[in-house]
Scaffold this motif. Sequence first.
Motif, short mmCIF file in Angstrom:
data_model
loop_
_atom_site.label_atom_id
_atom_site.label_comp_id
_atom_site.label_asym_id
_atom_site.label_seq_id
_atom_site.Cartn_x
_atom_site.Cartn_y
_atom_site.Cartn_z
N PHE A 110 0.83 -1.21 0.00
CA PHE A 110 0.00 0.00 0.00
C PHE A 110 0.87 1.26 0.00
O PHE A 110 0.60 2.22 -0.73
CB PHE A 110 -0.93 0.01 1.22
N LEU A 111 1.90 1.28 0.85
CA LEU A 111 2.78 2.44 0.91
C LEU A 111 3.51 2.65 -0.41
O LEU A 111 3.65 3.78 -0.88
CB LEU A 111 3.79 2.27 2.05
N ALA A 112 4.00 1.55 -0.98
CA ALA A 112 4.75 1.65 -2.23
C ALA A 112 3.89 2.17 -3.37
O ALA A 112 4.42 2.75 -4.33
CB ALA A 112 5.33 0.28 -2.60
N GLN A 113 2.58 1.99 -3.26
CA GLN A 113 1.67 2.47 -4.29
C GLN A 113 1.09 3.84 -3.96
O GLN A 113 0.12 4.29 -4.57
CB GLN A 113 0.56 1.45 -4.52
N GLY A 114 1.67 4.50 -2.95
CA GLY A 114 1.35 5.90 -2.69
C GLY A 114 0.20 6.16 -1.75
O GLY A 114 -0.26 7.31 -1.64
N HIS A 115 -0.27 5.14 -1.03
CA HIS A 115 -1.41 5.33 -0.14
C HIS A 115 -0.99 5.58 1.31
O HIS A 115 0.14 5.27 1.71
CB HIS A 115 -2.35 4.13 -0.23
N GLU A 116 -1.92 6.12 2.06
CA GLU A 116 -1.72 6.33 3.50
C GLU A 116 -2.24 5.11 4.23
O GLU A 116 -3.32 4.60 3.92
CB GLU A 116 -2.47 7.57 3.96
N VAL A 117 -1.47 4.60 5.20
CA VAL A 117 -1.86 3.39 5.93
C VAL A 117 -1.97 3.68 7.42
O VAL A 117 -1.04 4.22 8.03
CB VAL A 117 -0.84 2.25 5.70
N ILE A 118 -3.12 3.32 7.98
CA ILE A 118 -3.35 3.40 9.42
C ILE A 118 -3.41 1.97 9.93
O ILE A 118 -4.26 1.19 9.50
CB ILE A 118 -4.67 4.13 9.75
N ALA A 119 -2.50 1.62 10.83
CA ALA A 119 -2.40 0.23 11.29
C ALA A 119 -2.80 0.09 12.75
O ALA A 119 -2.61 1.00 13.56
CB ALA A 119 -0.98 -0.28 11.09
N PHE A 120 -3.38 -1.08 13.06
CA PHE A 120 -3.70 -1.42 14.45
C PHE A 120 -3.26 -2.84 14.72
O PHE A 120 -3.57 -3.77 13.96
CB PHE A 120 -5.20 -1.31 14.73
N ASP A 121 -2.52 -3.02 15.80
CA ASP A 121 -2.12 -4.34 16.28
C ASP A 121 -1.78 -4.19 17.75
O ASP A 121 -0.86 -3.43 18.10
CB ASP A 121 -0.92 -4.87 15.50
N PRO A 122 -2.50 -4.89 18.64
CA PRO A 122 -2.27 -4.69 20.08
C PRO A 122 -1.00 -5.37 20.60
O PRO A 122 -0.62 -5.15 21.76
CB PRO A 122 -3.52 -5.34 20.70
N ALA A 123 -0.32 -6.17 19.78
CA ALA A 123 0.87 -6.87 20.24
C ALA A 123 2.00 -5.90 20.57
O ALA A 123 2.22 -4.93 19.85
CB ALA A 123 1.34 -7.87 19.19
N GLU A 124 2.71 -6.17 21.63
CA GLU A 124 3.82 -5.32 22.04
C GLU A 124 4.91 -5.34 20.97
O GLU A 124 5.29 -6.40 20.46
CB GLU A 124 4.39 -5.82 23.37
N GLY A 125 5.40 -4.18 20.61
CA GLY A 125 6.48 -4.08 19.63
C GLY A 125 6.04 -4.20 18.18
O GLY A 125 6.88 -4.27 17.28
N GLU B 78 4.88 7.56 -7.72
CA GLU B 78 5.61 8.83 -7.60
C GLU B 78 5.51 9.40 -6.19
O GLU B 78 6.45 10.02 -5.69
CB GLU B 78 5.04 9.82 -8.63
N ASN B 79 4.37 9.19 -5.56
CA ASN B 79 4.15 9.76 -4.22
C ASN B 79 4.33 8.72 -3.11
O ASN B 79 3.85 8.90 -2.00
CB ASN B 79 2.75 10.38 -4.13
N ALA B 80 5.01 7.61 -3.41
CA ALA B 80 5.22 6.57 -2.39
C ALA B 80 6.10 7.09 -1.27
O ALA B 80 7.10 7.78 -1.50
CB ALA B 80 5.86 5.35 -3.03
N SER B 81 5.73 6.75 -0.03
CA SER B 81 6.52 7.20 1.11
C SER B 81 6.30 6.27 2.30
O SER B 81 5.17 5.95 2.65
CB SER B 81 6.13 8.62 1.52
N LYS B 82 7.41 5.89 2.93
CA LYS B 82 7.33 5.08 4.15
C LYS B 82 6.76 5.90 5.30
O LYS B 82 6.33 5.33 6.31
CB LYS B 82 8.73 4.56 4.51
#
Length: 314
Positions: free
Chosen positions: A23-38, A61-65
């Motif tokens: 998703f990031l490499a294709q230029g999208h914004e990613v909101i992630a959720f995972d309760p695991a520590e780390g 073109e607009n890809a960003s980590k």
Amino acid sequence: MAEIKKIAVIGTGVIGNGWIARFLAQGHEVIAFDPAEGAEQRTRKVIDQVWADLEKLGTAENASKERLSFVPTIEEAVKDAYLIQENVPEREQLKKDVLASIDQYAQSDAIIGSSTSGIMPSTLQAGLTHPERVMVAHPFNPVYLLPLVELVGGKETSEEALEAAKTFYASINMKPLVIRKEIEGHVADRLMEALWREALHLVNDGIVTTEEADAAIIYGAGLRWAQMGPFLTFHLAGGDQGMRHMLEQFGPALKLPWTKLEAPELTDELKEKVIEGCESHAGDTSITELEQKRNEFLVKLLDLVEDYWPESKI
């Protein structure tokens, strides 16, 4: 420049992190959720490790980590998302509980895709308020490189949602395969499972080692399948008349008891044969090094496949 969409990723294990990278490499914004520590630290480490491979394939073109953020609740992750990708462990009740939370907080027209490898979508969408936008969106590891995604609608999934999902996944350089009927295990895993069962029998019966079984695929069928798949490969086996002659000549052999449809009993002895065989085959090469070799190979292979099949039918 493609429109930036906000994507929610729920669960950041191997598959979830693979989705995030794509998703990031294709230029999208990613909101992630995972309760695991780390979880966030592990995800960002994975993204850093695979970004060079993604750049070799070609990023937007607009890809960003930097367009990745983690939030503390499912509600915050999904409330503004165009698409939600669920990747929690393959336990039916856990997935249903998580999808119920997603369904509660997501926008009513958001696409909800489950990465499940075996659970049917009708099971997952049962009892939800908006089941029509829930489907299976099953990828293959590594998700950030392999393009196939199986889209499977359940009894209540709308055609509009499936079509929107197909369009979106195609827009991130994937090959969405819409499965006409829902079945356990979907399609690609069922095909791989059949080969895996037969390979286990051959090892269990002392006919080949794990390394020899791998070699039979690497230097034989696997090379052909990467270009044409099983049906077109056999179409060529029939000569000028193609599949028509192939079935006439070799069709009767299908009734011969060459293969074993049932999986062998996974005894301690068979487990050790498989484990020791794989460890011996890998030698001193670490899992990380094997993954790097695999990724380098896949990047080159995907370019070659695209050269020969630039206009795929899916």
